[in-house]
Write a protein that holds these residues in place. Structure first.
Motif, PDB file in Angstrom:
ATOM      1  N   UNK A 298       0.944  -1.253   0.190  1.00 23.08           N
ATOM      2  CA  UNK A 298       0.024   0.159  -0.025  1.00 23.08           C
ATOM      3  C   UNK A 298       1.026   1.211  -0.106  1.00 23.08           C
ATOM      4  N   UNK A 299       0.727   1.995  -1.017  1.00 21.52           N
ATOM      5  CA  UNK A 299       1.625   3.091  -1.236  1.00 21.52           C
ATOM      6  C   UNK A 299       0.864   4.522  -0.923  1.00 21.52           C
ATOM      7  N   UNK A 300       1.430   5.283  -0.069  1.00 21.51           N
ATOM      8  CA  UNK A 300       0.512   6.504   0.493  1.00 21.51           C
ATOM      9  C   UNK A 300       1.467   7.874   0.037  1.00 21.51           C
ATOM     10  N   UNK A 301       0.980   8.688  -0.451  1.00 21.31           N
ATOM     11  CA  UNK A 301       1.735   9.984  -0.810  1.00 21.31           C
ATOM     12  C   UNK A 301       0.921  11.236  -0.347  1.00 21.31           C
ATOM     13  N   UNK A 302       1.087  11.645   0.957  1.00 19.96           N
ATOM     14  CA  UNK A 302       0.225  12.726   1.635  1.00 19.96           C
ATOM     15  C   UNK A 302       0.439  13.858   0.980  1.00 19.96           C
ATOM     16  N   UNK A 303       1.530  14.470   0.256  1.00 19.32           N
ATOM     17  CA  UNK A 303       1.940  15.569  -0.335  1.00 19.32           C
ATOM     18  C   UNK A 303       2.270  15.714  -1.581  1.00 19.32           C
ATOM     19  N   UNK A 304       1.202  14.592  -2.462  1.00 20.60           N
ATOM     20  CA  UNK A 304       1.141  14.896  -3.972  1.00 20.60           C
ATOM     21  C   UNK A 304       0.943  15.927  -4.633  1.00 20.60           C
ATOM     22  N   UNK A 305      -0.069  16.659  -4.204  1.00 23.54           N
ATOM     23  CA  UNK A 305      -0.874  17.661  -4.902  1.00 23.54           C
ATOM     24  C   UNK A 305      -0.430  19.057  -4.145  1.00 23.54           C
ATOM     25  N   UNK A 306      -0.862  19.986  -5.148  1.00 20.59           N
ATOM     26  CA  UNK A 306      -0.663  21.390  -4.491  1.00 20.59           C
ATOM     27  C   UNK A 306      -1.813  22.278  -4.959  1.00 20.59           C
ATOM     28  N   UNK A 307      -2.970  21.644  -5.303  1.00 18.46           N
ATOM     29  CA  UNK A 307      -4.053  22.687  -5.578  1.00 18.46           C
ATOM     30  C   UNK A 307      -4.456  23.178  -4.381  1.00 18.46           C
ATOM     31  N   UNK A 308      -5.339  24.108  -4.582  1.00 18.28           N
ATOM     32  CA  UNK A 308      -5.826  24.806  -3.414  1.00 18.28           C
ATOM     33  C   UNK A 308      -7.581  24.823  -3.902  1.00 18.28           C
ATOM     34  N   UNK A 309      -8.466  24.814  -2.771  1.00 15.73           N
ATOM     35  CA  UNK A 309      -9.819  24.828  -3.172  1.00 15.73           C
ATOM     36  C   UNK A 309     -10.088  26.205  -3.846  1.00 15.73           C
ATOM     37  N   UNK A 310     -11.050  26.525  -4.603  1.00 13.41           N
ATOM     38  CA  UNK A 310     -11.292  27.607  -5.226  1.00 13.41           C
ATOM     39  C   UNK A 310     -11.751  28.464  -4.295  1.00 13.41           C
TER      40      UNK A 310
END
Length: 265
Positions: free
Chosen positions: A36-48
């Motif tokens: 099971x591979x987990x990436x907590x900080x994969x994204x940099x989106x910010x909610x609109x």
């Protein structure tokens, strides 16, 4: 950092619009793989709804917003392990999914040298909205996967993937990668030994960060508390600059993870 306990009164409005991505992306692996591979900080989106948290656009590609290269490394690693993969979609500046909710770094007001205007003097209701709509769904999905595996008697080995900057506060970091653990080092120590067999590499042991039960959430909640084999891996970002490099690191890590876990009872 405001207290993030349950909020009395009306529930705050949804943080994410219906057309915005889920807080996580799941990539299913082979049904027979324990990984099971987990990436907590994969994204940099910010909610609109949060705009850019008051930051200029030039700040958002920086490490303060995400782990550069970690998401791509995690994809290649999961593919090499035929493992189940989950990636967190939104920036850690919104809420850090690898920090306990009691941590002052759960929703940071300042990251490294940068003040985060949209996180200043955050009210309890707004903090809880981020917990409810990003942190909780992401971790609930990981729990569901691990619960389902346990229910059918399938083994789970949990690999947490991160990346780190080559220079921090003006000081170069000598490590190519780091192997992190808290109290349970069953997988971490044999993996560390195997990676260190390559004398061209400098592999940190709880470096460049030391894992801590009060500071880290994922390895404690989803690994240690369940008694599962687990490890957190950090790779230096300048070594993940293109797909070839990411794939090479993924293949190296996969080979040594399989070897280390196979050697354990």
């Amino acid at each position: 950092m405001p207290e993030q306990s349950s909020v009395t009164g009306p529930s705050p409005p949804a943080l994410l619009d219906e057309d915005e991505p889920s807080p996580y992306e799941v990539v299913g692996g082979g049904s027979g793989s324990p990984y099971v591979v987990v990436c907590d900080h994969a994204g940099r989106r910010i909610p609109r709804a949060l705009g850019a948290l008051g930051l200029p656009e030039r700040e958002l590609p920086r490490h303060i917003a995400w782990d550069i290269g970690a998401g791509d490394l995690a994809r290649h690693l999961a593919r090499a392990l035929d493992g189940w993969l989950i990636l967190q979609t939104y920036s850690r500046l919104v809420i850090d999914c690898n920090r306990p909710l009691t941590s002052p770094e759960s929703i940071v007001e300042r990251s490294e040298d940068t003040v985060i205007p949209g996180n200043q003097s955050l009210g309890r209701s707004e903090a809880q909205r981020r917990v409810r709509d990003i942190f909780e769904p992401y971790h609930a999905r990981i729990r569901t996967e691990l619960d389902q595996r346990a229910a059918r008697g399938a083994a789970s080995v949990v690999i947490f993937v991160h990346s780190f900057t080559p220079i921090f506060q003006g000081i170069p970091r000598p490590w190519h990668a780091g192997v992190l653990h808290c109290d349970d080092a069953r997988l971490a120590l044999p993996l560390l030994a195997r990676l260190r067999r390559d004398t061209a590499l400098t592999i940190g042991h709880n470096q460049p960060y030391a894992a801590d039960v009060l500071f880290d959430y994922g390895i404690v909640e989803h690994g240690q508390r369940r008694g599962l084999l687990h490890v957190e891996i950090e790779v230096r970002q300048d070594l993940l600059g293109d797909e070839e490099a990411q794939r090479a690191w993924a293949e190296r890590l996969a080979r040594e993870i399989v070897g280390a876990s196979a050697s354990l009872p």
